[in-house]
Design a protein around this motif. Structure first.
Motif, short mmCIF file in Angstrom:
data_model
loop_
_atom_site.label_atom_id
_atom_site.label_comp_id
_atom_site.label_asym_id
_atom_site.label_seq_id
_atom_site.Cartn_x
_atom_site.Cartn_y
_atom_site.Cartn_z
N ARG A 1 3.88 -1.50 -6.42
CA ARG A 1 3.40 -1.27 -7.77
C ARG A 1 3.15 0.21 -8.00
NH1 ARG A 1 1.44 -5.80 -10.39
NH2 ARG A 1 2.70 -7.54 -9.68
N LYS A 2 2.78 0.88 -6.90
CA LYS A 2 2.41 2.30 -7.04
C LYS A 2 3.69 3.13 -7.05
CE LYS A 2 -1.83 1.33 -4.60
NZ LYS A 2 -2.53 1.52 -3.32
N ARG B 1 1.81 5.75 -13.81
CA ARG B 1 0.68 5.09 -14.48
C ARG B 1 -0.46 4.93 -13.50
NH1 ARG B 1 2.29 1.70 -19.45
NH2 ARG B 1 0.05 1.68 -19.48
N TYR B 2 -0.16 5.08 -12.22
CA TYR B 2 -1.20 4.98 -11.19
C TYR B 2 -1.62 6.40 -10.79
CZ TYR B 2 -0.28 0.02 -10.86
OH TYR B 2 -0.15 -1.31 -11.16
N GLU B 3 -2.87 6.70 -11.06
CA GLU B 3 -3.38 8.04 -10.79
C GLU B 3 -3.19 8.43 -9.34
OE1 GLU B 3 -7.02 8.62 -13.22
OE2 GLU B 3 -7.75 9.50 -11.34
N GLU B 4 -3.39 7.49 -8.41
CA GLU B 4 -3.31 7.87 -7.00
C GLU B 4 -1.89 8.27 -6.60
OE1 GLU B 4 -4.03 4.53 -4.17
OE2 GLU B 4 -4.39 3.34 -5.97
N ASP C 1 0.82 -1.22 0.00
CA ASP C 1 0.00 0.00 0.00
C ASP C 1 0.85 1.26 0.00
OD1 ASP C 1 0.95 -0.62 2.47
OD2 ASP C 1 -0.88 -0.09 3.57
N ARG D 1 -0.40 16.23 -3.85
CA ARG D 1 -0.93 16.65 -2.55
C ARG D 1 0.20 17.11 -1.61
NH1 ARG D 1 -4.25 12.72 -2.15
NH2 ARG D 1 -3.13 11.37 -0.72
#
Lengths: 334, 541
Positions: A127-128, A154-157, A98, A164
């Motif tokens: 992965r993120k 590639r991960y929007e978050e 996570d 942020r």
């Protein structure tokens, strides 16, 4: 998300940690050197890399990669590309699925031509993953001058999380999903920064610089597209933006390397006096090897390889570059 | 599948899709109308393409009436219309799903298949024993079989084979039986049922029917949700992620991610429901044939002008019983075999999984998979963009497994060696022209091909040593000359009258350039061309 880990306490890593601190996040900065750590934690200074600048008290130097990584939802890697894999491997021992990792290191792995985020993917379970890049000179950022940067994933978050924590009235963050393009731009511009420095050192003017920067951009784009990048990315902050700043400012390390060479110093002399890592030297070698293997046309990068790694005289290299046959410009640019 | 599960799946699929649409409609007031209109549009277009019958006429009239009414109805009525459409699709998909057949299928198909093959087998003469023949020689099962058995009771499996031939379904069905596994839920294309000769097998094997002519996104949603629900209930699934039979003969590298993503959806839903065994495992598997039944039709379609090729082919060798018989006979007469290799299982993110079913990171460390699908509050949740990326990475991992576990056979190697020599001597022709015209020079000295085959075998052995591909065990240690002879025998027998290559004296003649190209393509994706070139550059013997 309250805490962000920053791996690497050089000038850029410290500046990133400071932005995070000013934005109200706890920045856990992994610093290897104990004196430097003590100075950051007690005097809020990192005089080795950023003399004269006060750091946010929310920047806390920590002794181990584990401490910086363990409880941070977001981790930013800012270590020289030469040690990126071993540090990433250590990081891999502590992270979980996570957590998010951004690479702010710019360059390729020499033997494999892998990008830094590819190394993160191979060495950790995460992965993120994303990259942070753009026209960002550490000193100007420390002075609080307005700037913009790019967070790509590639991960929007991941891109959103980067925005942020970094976005502020002094720093605009742009998002991009073309991770390859952003990393290739950030890495390759250092080659052209050295070239620009050489031209300056030789006393050549704006015409010559403009030629080199424009043709250098075309080379970056060619390599990027071979790797799957979107060509528009090279028209953005991580492409031409970063190229402009690094080719035009004496604050840029790679530019300073070129400047010294142009004035007749040897590579060893220049690197000794710099006291920091100039990624462009390694990147030139990596691009040379890859372009040869893939048969990509990169005459300026090739010329820089001859100067930096084959000991060819600068005058000879510049002469060779100018003698090449006339080509249609749009063939390369469009 | 138990009858109560069937009921539950129908109501779950309808409920979930309707809920999703209603949530989207809350933000977009025209949503329901658009979805209904879109579905009507695609269905009318399909009906227009189909042969007209009283049923299609009736269906067309109903849809047109509905389309006219759509402008006047209230939101509540729209919801009911949509619900009716979803229900109709679900019933259609499940329509042929008979729990009784599903239970029987593993017993019936292999027996039926055995009887069929037994009738054809030349060995029949040798033994008139009542027992069914053993296919161990013809269909060889390899790879991580122990892991599959171990994972069966640790979670739910999705088997994802490569797709070369319509016979794949039969081969996979037999393999599952041979391994003592329960039948897998499988969505088979309608065209597979059209052929009377094989519809018996298809009916038993394919637990439900998929009509690939139905293009409405709503229909595709139903298929995906159906798979997801069945996975959640613990029914193993079978997908062909290539979507259709490989046209070029190459191992498929571009996969359809829609169905592959069902595993992740089911896993997250299971976590949210707090299930005891939430995990879903994806098992890629590679089917390798020395000869492919439909090769001629498939490669012809591949070489057609762009836009003229077909996604669904119904009039191929598979629909001609004599061809199928001939093929199966060749399989026996020539001691030919089919290899089915099960790769290491993957989790829905594409991570490797160990024997106990734990996910491993790229360095082989065990990881906590649930954390990958946590939201910011640390609870399992879906996230459309993130899950698409996870599924894309899964697709890459499956595609890599295909290449690694692809078994290179005599026909592939001989075709590659011959074709590459032909390309060289016809260097003034483009690939397309060479295939179209058959080349200016259509024969080559046997010695040249043998020499090329020798280099090729060394390149393949290097790749094997690095675990990047497999070589048919029967070829192990065999000299190039023998491999070529073996391939010539296969080509000569199945394609009797018009083999891909034929030996006359000391020359090899390319009779069917397209077939040569098709079989050689099985070696694509390894950079073999440049590996061969590099060998020549360093002056290797």
């Amino acid at each position: 998300m309250k805490r962000v880990g920053v791996i690497g306490g050089g000038s850029w890593g410290t500046s990133i940690a400071n932005i995070l601190g000013l934005n109200g996040f706890e920045a856990l900065l992994y610093v290897r050197n104990p004196e430097q750590r003590q100075e950051i934690n007690e005097e809020h200074q990192n005089s080795r890399y950023l003399r004269g600048f006060d750091l946010s008290p929310k920047v806390r130097a920590v002794e181990t990669v584990e401490e910086a990584a363990r409880n941070s939802k977001l981790i930013i890697m800012v270590v020289p590309t030469k040690v990126f894999r071993p540090v990433a491997r250590e990081l891999g021992e502590y992270v979980q699925g996570d957590q998010m990792i951004l690479s702010a290191s710019k360059g390729f792995e020499l033997s494999t031509f892998k990008r830094m985020t590819q190394i993160l993917r191979e060495e950790t379970c995460c992965r993120k993953i994303g990259a942070l890049s753009g026209p960002n000179l550490a000193k100007e950022i420390m002075q609080g001058q307005p700037c913009a940067t790019v967070v790509a994933s590639r991960y929007e978050e991941v891109a959103q999380a980067g925005a942020r924590v970094l976005h502020s009235s002094r720093c605009r963050v742009y998002l991009n999903d073309d991770l390859v393009g952003v990393e290739v731009g950030g890495a390759m511009k250092n080659i052209y920064a050295i070239a620009a420095g050489i031209l300056s050192g030789l006393g050549l003017g704006a015409n010559t610089q403009a030629m080199m920067v424009t043709r250098g951009l075309a080379e970056m784009r060619r390599v990027g597209q071979r790797l799957g990048a979107v060509k528009e990315t090279f028209m953005g902050l991580a492409g031409i933006g970063d190229l402009m700043v690094t080719c035009g400012s004496a604050l840029s390390r790679n530019f300073r390397v070129g400047l010294g060479l142009g004035k007749g110093q040897t590579l060893e002399e220049v690197l000794d006096s710099l006291g920091m890592v100039a990624e462009g030297v390694r990147t030139t070698k990596a691009v040379h090897l890859y372009a040869k293997q893939e048969k990509i046309y990169v005459p300026i990068a090739e010329a820089m390889h001859r100067v930096l790694h084959e000991g060819m005289a600068i005058s000879e290299v510049v002469g060779d570059l100018m003698k090449r046959r006339a080509r249609y410009e749009v063939d390369d640019i469009a | 599948m138990k009858p109560e599960d069937r009921e539950r799946i129908v109501s779950d699929v309808v409920g979930r899709i309707l809920d999703r649409e209603m949530r989207l409609a809350a933000d977009d007031p025209s949503r329901l109308e658009e979805v209904i209109a879109e579905t009507i549009y695609h269905e009318l277009a399909r009906l227009k393409r189909e042969k007209s019958t009283p049923e299609t006429a009736k269906e067309t009239a109903t849809l047109k009436k509905l389309r006219g009414r759509l402008l006047r109805v209230s939101e509540t009525e729209k919801r009911d219309i949509l619900k009716g459409m979803i229900r109709r699709f679900v019933n259609e998909v499940l329509g042929n799903f008979s729990p009784r057949v599903y239970q029987l299928s593993t017993r019936v198909i292999p027996a039926g298949l055995s009887l069929l093959l037994n009738a054809l087998s030349p060995k029949r003469m040798l033994s008139n024993l009542p027992h069914l023949p053993d296919f161990q020689e013809q269909i060889r099962l390899k790879g991580e079989i122990a892991q599959i058995r171990s994972l069966m009771d640790k979670g739910t499996l999705i088997l994802t084979p490569t797709h070369s031939s319509n016979l794949d379904s039969l081969v996979v069905g037999y393999s599952l039986f041979a391994l003592g596994l329960p039948p897998f839920v499988y969505g088979a294309g309608l065209n597979l049922f059209a052929n009377p000769f094989l519809s018996f097998f298809m009916n038993n094997l394919g637990a439900y029917k998929v009509d690939r002519k139905k293009k409405a996104p709503l229909y595709k949603e139903v298929l995906k949700e159906y798979s997801t629900c069945s996975l959640e209930l613990g029914y193993p699934n079978l997908f062909f992620p290539g979507g259709t039979r490989s046209r070029s003969g190459a191992v498929e590298q571009k996969l359809k991610l829609g169905l592959l993503g069902c595993g992740l959806r089911a896993y997250i839903n299971n976590l949210r429901a707090g299930k005891a065994k939430p995990r879903v495992y994806i098992v890629p598997c590679t089917l390798s044939y020395e000869m492919v039944l439909e090769a001629e039709t498939l490669v012809d379609d591949f070489l057609k002008e762009k836009g003229k090729n077909r996604y669904i082919i119904t009039d191929d060798e598979f629909s001609r019983p004599r061809k199928v018989l001939n093929f199966i006979q060749s399989l026996f007469a020539l001691d030919s075999h089919i290899e089915i290799t099960f790769s290491t299982a993957l989790d829905p993110l594409g991570n490797r999984v160990d024997m106990q079913g734990n996910s491993l990171d790229p360095k082989g460390r065990p990881i906590d998979l649930a954390r990958f699908v946590h939201d910011l509050d640390g609870k399992p949740a879906t996230s459309a963009q993130r899950d698409r990326e996870y599924t894309r990475e899964l697709g890459e991992a499956v595609a890599q497994a295909y290449l690694r576990d692809n078994v290179l056979m005599s026909t592939h190697l001989a075709a590659y060696a011959t074709f590459s020599v032909l390309v060289e001597i016809n260097d003034q022709l483009s690939l397309f022209k060479l295939l179209r015209t058959g080349g200016i020079y259509e024969s080559v000295p046997v010695a040249d091909v043998v020499s090329r085959l020798k280099s090729l075998l060394q390149v393949v052995e290097d790749l094997m040593a690095r675990g990047r591909v497999r070589l048919d065990e029967d070829l192990d240690g065999l000299p190039a000359e023998d491999i070529l002879a073996l391939a010539l025998k296969y080509f000569g027998s199945y394609y009797s009258g018009n083999p891909a290559i034929e030996r006359k004296g000391n020359r090899l003649f390319a009779r069917q350039m397209n077939l040569l190209y098709y079989y050689s393509n099985r070696l694509q994706g390894y950079g073999i061309n440049s590996l061969l070139e590099r060998r020549n550059e360093v002056g290797a013997p």
